[in-house]
Design a protein around this motif. Sequence first.
Motif, PDB file in Angstrom:
ATOM      1  N   PRO A 369       0.954  -1.295  -0.013  1.00  0.00           N
ATOM      2  CA  PRO A 369       0.118  -0.043   0.162  1.00  0.00           C
ATOM      3  C   PRO A 369       0.836   1.301   0.014  1.00  0.00           C
ATOM      4  O   PRO A 369       0.308   2.402  -0.539  1.00  0.00           O
ATOM      5  N   SER A 370       1.981   1.236   0.315  1.00  0.00           N
ATOM      6  CA  SER A 370       2.757   2.205   0.659  1.00  0.00           C
ATOM      7  C   SER A 370       3.921   2.695  -0.505  1.00  0.00           C
ATOM      8  O   SER A 370       4.438   3.681  -0.788  1.00  0.00           O
ATOM      9  N   ILE A 371       3.874   1.786  -1.492  1.00  0.00           N
ATOM     10  CA  ILE A 371       4.698   1.560  -2.710  1.00  0.00           C
ATOM     11  C   ILE A 371       3.613   1.288  -4.013  1.00  0.00           C
ATOM     12  O   ILE A 371       3.046   0.312  -3.945  1.00  0.00           O
ATOM     13  N   HIS A 372       3.774   2.438  -4.745  1.00  0.00           N
ATOM     14  CA  HIS A 372       3.213   2.127  -6.132  1.00  0.00           C
ATOM     15  C   HIS A 372       4.242   2.100  -7.408  1.00  0.00           C
ATOM     16  O   HIS A 372       4.102   2.982  -8.080  1.00  0.00           O
ATOM     17  N   SER A 373       4.938   1.035  -7.606  1.00  0.00           N
ATOM     18  CA  SER A 373       6.102   1.068  -8.291  1.00  0.00           C
ATOM     19  C   SER A 373       5.463   1.108  -9.635  1.00  0.00           C
ATOM     20  O   SER A 373       4.394   0.516  -9.929  1.00  0.00           O
ATOM     21  N   VAL A 374       6.209   1.750 -10.771  1.00  0.00           N
ATOM     22  CA  VAL A 374       5.655   1.614 -12.041  1.00  0.00           C
ATOM     23  C   VAL A 374       6.834   1.349 -12.936  1.00  0.00           C
ATOM     24  O   VAL A 374       7.813   1.524 -12.961  1.00  0.00           O
ATOM     25  N   ASN A 375       6.705   0.509 -13.804  1.00  0.00           N
ATOM     26  CA  ASN A 375       7.353  -0.011 -14.989  1.00  0.00           C
ATOM     27  C   ASN A 375       7.023   0.328 -16.412  1.00  0.00           C
ATOM     28  O   ASN A 375       5.547   0.034 -16.684  1.00  0.00           O
ATOM     29  N   VAL A 376       7.835   0.994 -17.176  1.00  0.00           N
ATOM     30  CA  VAL A 376       7.299   1.471 -18.565  1.00  0.00           C
ATOM     31  C   VAL A 376       8.064   0.690 -19.610  1.00  0.00           C
ATOM     32  O   VAL A 376       9.276   0.347 -19.534  1.00  0.00           O
ATOM     33  N   PHE A 377       7.099  -0.273 -20.675  1.00  0.00           N
ATOM     34  CA  PHE A 377       7.576  -0.699 -21.543  1.00  0.00           C
ATOM     35  C   PHE A 377       7.396  -0.337 -22.991  1.00  0.00           C
ATOM     36  O   PHE A 377       6.250  -0.007 -23.087  1.00  0.00           O
ATOM     37  N   GLN A 378       8.445  -0.234 -23.743  1.00  0.00           N
ATOM     38  CA  GLN A 378       8.440   0.420 -25.124  1.00  0.00           C
ATOM     39  C   GLN A 378       8.721  -0.389 -26.229  1.00  0.00           C
ATOM     40  O   GLN A 378       9.614  -0.344 -26.822  1.00  0.00           O
ATOM     41  N   GLY A 379       7.818  -1.575 -26.306  1.00  0.00           N
ATOM     42  CA  GLY A 379       8.095  -2.574 -27.317  1.00  0.00           C
ATOM     43  C   GLY A 379       7.388  -2.409 -28.538  1.00  0.00           C
ATOM     44  O   GLY A 379       7.745  -3.272 -29.403  1.00  0.00           O
ATOM     45  N   HIS A 380       6.642  -1.481 -28.577  1.00  0.00           N
ATOM     46  CA  HIS A 380       5.870  -1.184 -29.892  1.00  0.00           C
ATOM     47  C   HIS A 380       6.291   0.187 -30.505  1.00  0.00           C
ATOM     48  O   HIS A 380       6.729   1.033 -29.824  1.00  0.00           O
TER      49      HIS A 380
END
Length: 508
Positions: A369-380
């Motif tokens: 609940p305290s961490i909202h990690s984000v990963n961005v993927f640029q495969g297209h």
Amino acid sequence: MPVESGSGAAARQAKQKRKSHSLSIRRTNSTEQDRAGLQRDMLESQDSKLPLSLRTNLLDLFGQIEREFENLYIENIELRREIDTLNERLAGEGQAIDGGDLTKGALKAKASHSTSQLSQKLKTTYKASTSKIVSSFKATTSRAVCQLVKEYAGHRDGIWDLSIARVQPVILGTASADHTAMLWSIETGKCLLKYVGHAGSVNSIKFHPTEQMVLTGTRCSKETPPFCLCYRIRGTDGPIWSLQLPAPQPVTDINQAPCDEDVDFSDKDEGEGEGEGSSECPTLRVACTTLKSHQGVVIAADWLVGGKQVVTASWDRAANLYDVETSELVHTLTGHDQELTHCCTHPTQRLVVTSSRDTTFRLWDFRDPSIHSVNVFQGHTDTVTSAVFTVGDNVVSGSDDRTVKVWDLKNMRSPIATIRTDSAINRVSVSVSHRIIALPHDNRQVRLFDMSGVRLARLPRSNRQGHRRMVCCTAWSEDNPTCNLFSCGFDRQAIGWNINIPALLQEK
């Protein structure tokens, strides 16, 4: 008689070669014109019993065969001409063909080498051509394991999305551009309930994981007055509706629904057109819960695991996380540079994936609940139209760049499989138990692939069965013995298919 010099012979040979090449070009152009005329005549003929799409496919295949053999014939002539040129050059150098054994041996070796090259080239080209043709016919024969079972017709405009109920009774839900969402009996194909409270296109529909609840995403008409049932508050373009559903069978049980005062059993709504399923379908007008905060069209929505929270994706470039019981906004997920196109939640973990027109998709982690990690993927390289989780650690993404990519959550640097197609891909779905990907296309096709990218089948498409316009979405129903795959499109209908999975995998 004067002897022609070596330069004169070379000039004569070059002139003959140019003349032969010009004749072959004219012959090829003439052949193409004849072939085009023949195709037109065959397509316009009314005597053939074959469907138009099948005749067109056969003409294309036979045209490919003819072109391949034309190319081989021209190459054969060129190689024989080179052999003749070699003979003349050897004769000009004083090495008589009828002379010593050495000259004969050299010429024979040259001719043998040229002939072997020609033979190898013929074999390679023929093998490539026949394998291409055989693979085309193989894709056609695989249709035997895909059978159309039921058509669900009643919407007055294209269907954007569909969903299958996860609890009993198992029913089909559709979201349409005609401002309605419908619930259908899978077995009978009849409409069980129509929700008519939207004031704009209904873009998304998802059933609750454990309860008889359905979530729809919509856009509202800007011309609709504020007092109408559009839930357009402070310029909000797209509210989310949560509807409490009655048991669909029998239909009379709808009287016991929590919102029974909003159920209309009239034979036909005022102003509605005629259509199958519309005359006997009860309607529900008012939502039990409204979730609002977006400033743009709500294009997709989904339930988080547990069913107490929902995530929405909007054209305002943000995704929102709501608490359903309180209707309060919990988080706003920002970061995409352009409009969102889809959102999906993990079936067993608090993970969310959002896709966007900015050619990326993002993974959001709410397990802590305290961490909202984000990963961005640029495969297209173009709009990512959808990205969905599968059981395990995989994500499947589809794009307008005509590719589908399979990713491993443990290592998302590069896809583990890439599927290349001939048309843009819309909202994909993955069979949980068999790990088969269903791809809906802009060109009316629905294709099936496994997770490694191997093509398994293509659903039938003709004038008599299949979709006649763009296919927008697919959804699997794992345990239904009648229909285990559903598709919908802009031909205003949803279709239930029976996919013979064992036969499909055996053909693989």
